[in-house]
Design a protein around this motif. Structure first.
Motif, PDB file in Angstrom:
ATOM      1  N   LEU A   1       0.819  -1.209   0.000  1.00 29.95           N
ATOM      2  CA  LEU A   1       0.000   0.000   0.000  1.00 29.95           C
ATOM      3  C   LEU A   1       0.856   1.264   0.000  1.00 29.95           C
ATOM      4  O   LEU A   1       0.458   2.292  -0.537  1.00 29.95           O
ATOM      5  CB  LEU A   1      -0.933   0.010   1.220  1.00 29.95           C
ATOM      6  N   TYR A   2       2.011   1.170   0.630  1.00 27.13           N
ATOM      7  CA  TYR A   2       2.948   2.285   0.633  1.00 27.13           C
ATOM      8  C   TYR A   2       4.337   1.732   0.941  1.00 27.13           C
ATOM      9  O   TYR A   2       4.471   0.784   1.734  1.00 27.13           O
ATOM     10  CB  TYR A   2       2.573   3.344   1.668  1.00 27.13           C
ATOM     11  N   SER A   3       5.361   2.319   0.335  1.00 27.66           N
ATOM     12  CA  SER A   3       6.719   1.875   0.632  1.00 27.66           C
ATOM     13  C   SER A   3       7.716   2.984   0.315  1.00 27.66           C
ATOM     14  O   SER A   3       7.437   3.864  -0.516  1.00 27.66           O
ATOM     15  CB  SER A   3       7.080   0.618  -0.161  1.00 27.66           C
TER      16      SER A   3
ATOM     17  N   GLY B   1       5.594   5.625  16.443  1.00 33.12           N
ATOM     18  CA  GLY B   1       4.870   6.684  15.751  1.00 33.12           C
ATOM     19  C   GLY B   1       4.817   6.454  14.257  1.00 33.12           C
ATOM     20  O   GLY B   1       3.776   6.678  13.620  1.00 33.12           O
ATOM     21  N   ASP B   2       5.933   6.013  13.674  1.00 34.43           N
ATOM     22  CA  ASP B   2       5.958   5.744  12.233  1.00 34.43           C
ATOM     23  C   ASP B   2       4.958   4.654  11.860  1.00 34.43           C
ATOM     24  O   ASP B   2       4.208   4.791  10.884  1.00 34.43           O
ATOM     25  CB  ASP B   2       7.365   5.325  11.793  1.00 34.43           C
ATOM     26  N   CYS B   3       4.954   3.559  12.611  1.00 31.24           N
ATOM     27  CA  CYS B   3       4.029   2.467  12.296  1.00 31.24           C
ATOM     28  C   CYS B   3       2.589   2.871  12.564  1.00 31.24           C
ATOM     29  O   CYS B   3       1.670   2.459  11.838  1.00 31.24           O
ATOM     30  CB  CYS B   3       4.403   1.217  13.085  1.00 31.24           C
ATOM     31  N   THR B   4       2.362   3.701  13.585  1.00 29.69           N
ATOM     32  CA  THR B   4       1.019   4.217  13.837  1.00 29.69           C
ATOM     33  C   THR B   4       0.520   5.017  12.649  1.00 29.69           C
ATOM     34  O   THR B   4      -0.622   4.844  12.181  1.00 29.69           O
ATOM     35  CB  THR B   4       1.009   5.100  15.093  1.00 29.69           C
ATOM     36  N   ARG B   5       1.384   5.902  12.127  1.00 32.53           N
ATOM     37  CA  ARG B   5       0.972   6.734  10.993  1.00 32.53           C
ATOM     38  C   ARG B   5       0.784   5.899   9.721  1.00 32.53           C
ATOM     39  O   ARG B   5      -0.134   6.165   8.925  1.00 32.53           O
ATOM     40  CB  ARG B   5       1.999   7.848  10.775  1.00 32.53           C
ATOM     41  N   LEU B   6       1.625   4.899   9.521  1.00 29.41           N
ATOM     42  CA  LEU B   6       1.450   4.020   8.358  1.00 29.41           C
ATOM     43  C   LEU B   6       0.141   3.238   8.455  1.00 29.41           C
ATOM     44  O   LEU B   6      -0.610   3.139   7.471  1.00 29.41           O
ATOM     45  CB  LEU B   6       2.633   3.056   8.255  1.00 29.41           C
TER      46      LEU B   6
END
Length: 385
Positions: free
Chosen positions: A61-63, A270-275
């Motif tokens: 979905l995003y990378s 935080g990064d994984c939360t936003r992803l």
């Protein structure tokens, strides 16, 4: 001077017309684009490499820099647990070797000669990321850590993690122990399909039967998202100086399962939360194959009808975010159909690829019933044309 008579061209005449009955397969790949509607942009991600996939299909979905090989620290223990499950029973008893007892930190403090079950070792390795527990598992399953690491690398390759190689079971720094954000997402996806391991990585806190203590002790999961993110159910953290702070995170909401990976992050939770928020809130399913639309009309030989309508067996969907969705259709189809043909009869297959990876596929089936035609003139017409 007499010229030698030429051989009659028999092999180029009617003989080869009969080869029309031979099965013909066409393989083709065509790129398509679905334009995105204006949606929320991807949020700021501090990680130097990240990846977000939809778990059921494996679609990215995003990378960003998701295929770059790098140190991945204790996220390595996902594969350690997978191999241990395949080669050992959880109630087996393992003995701590002198080498395992000397494993560098972080450790849970196992000593040479102590005994504990594979189940307890899996809990220590996955929940509190104990390096000594990972080494004990490796030695118990394969006799030595080097052979165990080889089994880990082979399994990764079979899962499609083609840019991954393991040199140890713990993830301690080693230039031969590396993976990518995308490969770790694939490994995490596979782990989540094992209900036993999925239950462990979703555990916030549990009891551990430490052989040095008469009473069980509490161990707490190093993955803080289990406490802070609704729907979070795993998977594994990792931290070393070389790898930085890493996290493979999993969450389920309203039946959707996403996996986010953040490597060398300034704020892995935080990064994984936003992803994950981006995936749940901003990625929508788009129908790219409609089973009610005619895919092609194919000629049918010796049939009461000259052509049969061919349809996809089912609808296929892809997930779309802020960017245009580029995907590829690859088709295998039988172009030498012979009557009779049944409705729903499989005549080929259609597969959908995104970024070179297979996402989904469906059969191609006949939408018509075509009876066999016995008229000799129709058969001659079929052969000629």
């Amino acid at each position: 001077m007499k010229r030698k008579p030429q051989k009659p061209p028999t092999k180029i005449k009617m003989q080869k017309l009969s080869y029309l009955i031979v099965l013909s397969l066409l393989v083709s790949g065509i790129m398509f684009t679905v334009s995105a509607k204006p949606l929320l942009a991807v949020p700021y991600i501090s990680s130097s490499a990240c990846c977000l996939i939809e778990c059921s299909s494996g679609q990215i979905l995003y990378s960003r820099h998701a295929h770059e090989e790098r140190q991945v620290a204790s996220t390595t223990k996902m594969m350690t647990a997978i191999i241990a499950r395949e080669y050992c029973r959880v109630n087996e008893t393992a003995v701590v070797s002198s080498e395992a007892a000397r494993t560098p930190r972080y450790v849970i403090g196992l000593r040479q000669g102590q005994k504990l079950t594979v189940e307890e070792l899996l809990k220590a390795g996955l929940i509190c990321s104990a390096n000594d527990a990972a080494v004990v598992l490796a030695e118990h399953c394969a006799g030595e850590q080097a052979l165990f690491a080889h089994l880990m690398s082979q399994k990764a390759f079979l899962l499609g993690a083609r840019h991954t190689h393991f040199a140890n079971a713990s993830g301690l720094p080693n230039h031969d122990n590396y993976s990518t954000a995308y490969d770790l997402a694939l490994i995490g996806r596979y782990l989540c399909h094992d209900p036993y391991l999925a239950r462990i990585v979703a555990t916030k806190q549990t009891k551990f039967k430490h052989p040095s203590y008469t009473q069980v002790i509490d161990i707490t999961n190093s993955n803080r998202l289990l406490e802070s993110y609704p729907g979070a159910n795993g998977i594994k953290t990792g931290t070393t100086n070389d790898a930085g702070k890493c996290l493979v995170a999993s969450a389920i909401r309203k039946g959707r399962h996403l996996i986010a990976v953040a490597l060398q992050s300034g704020d892995r939770s935080g990064d994984c939360t936003r992803l994950l928020n981006y995936g749940f809130n901003n990625c929508k399913p788009v129908k790219v194959i409609d089973h009610s639309q005619i895919f092609k009309e194919l000629r049918v030989k010796n049939g009461s009808m000259a052509y049969a309508r061919i349809y996809p067996g089912q609808d296929l969907f892809l997930w779309q975010g802020e960017k245009d969705l580029n995907f590829e259709k690859r088709v295998k189809i039988n172009y030498d159909l012979q009557a009779p043909i049944r409705p729903g009869q499989k005549v080929g297959a259609l597969s959908v690829y995104v970024d070179g990876g297979l996402v989904d596929s469906t059969d191609l089936v006949s939408g018509d019933a075509v009876e066999r035609h016995s008229n000799i003139f129709q058969r001659i017409k079929d052969i000629i044309y």
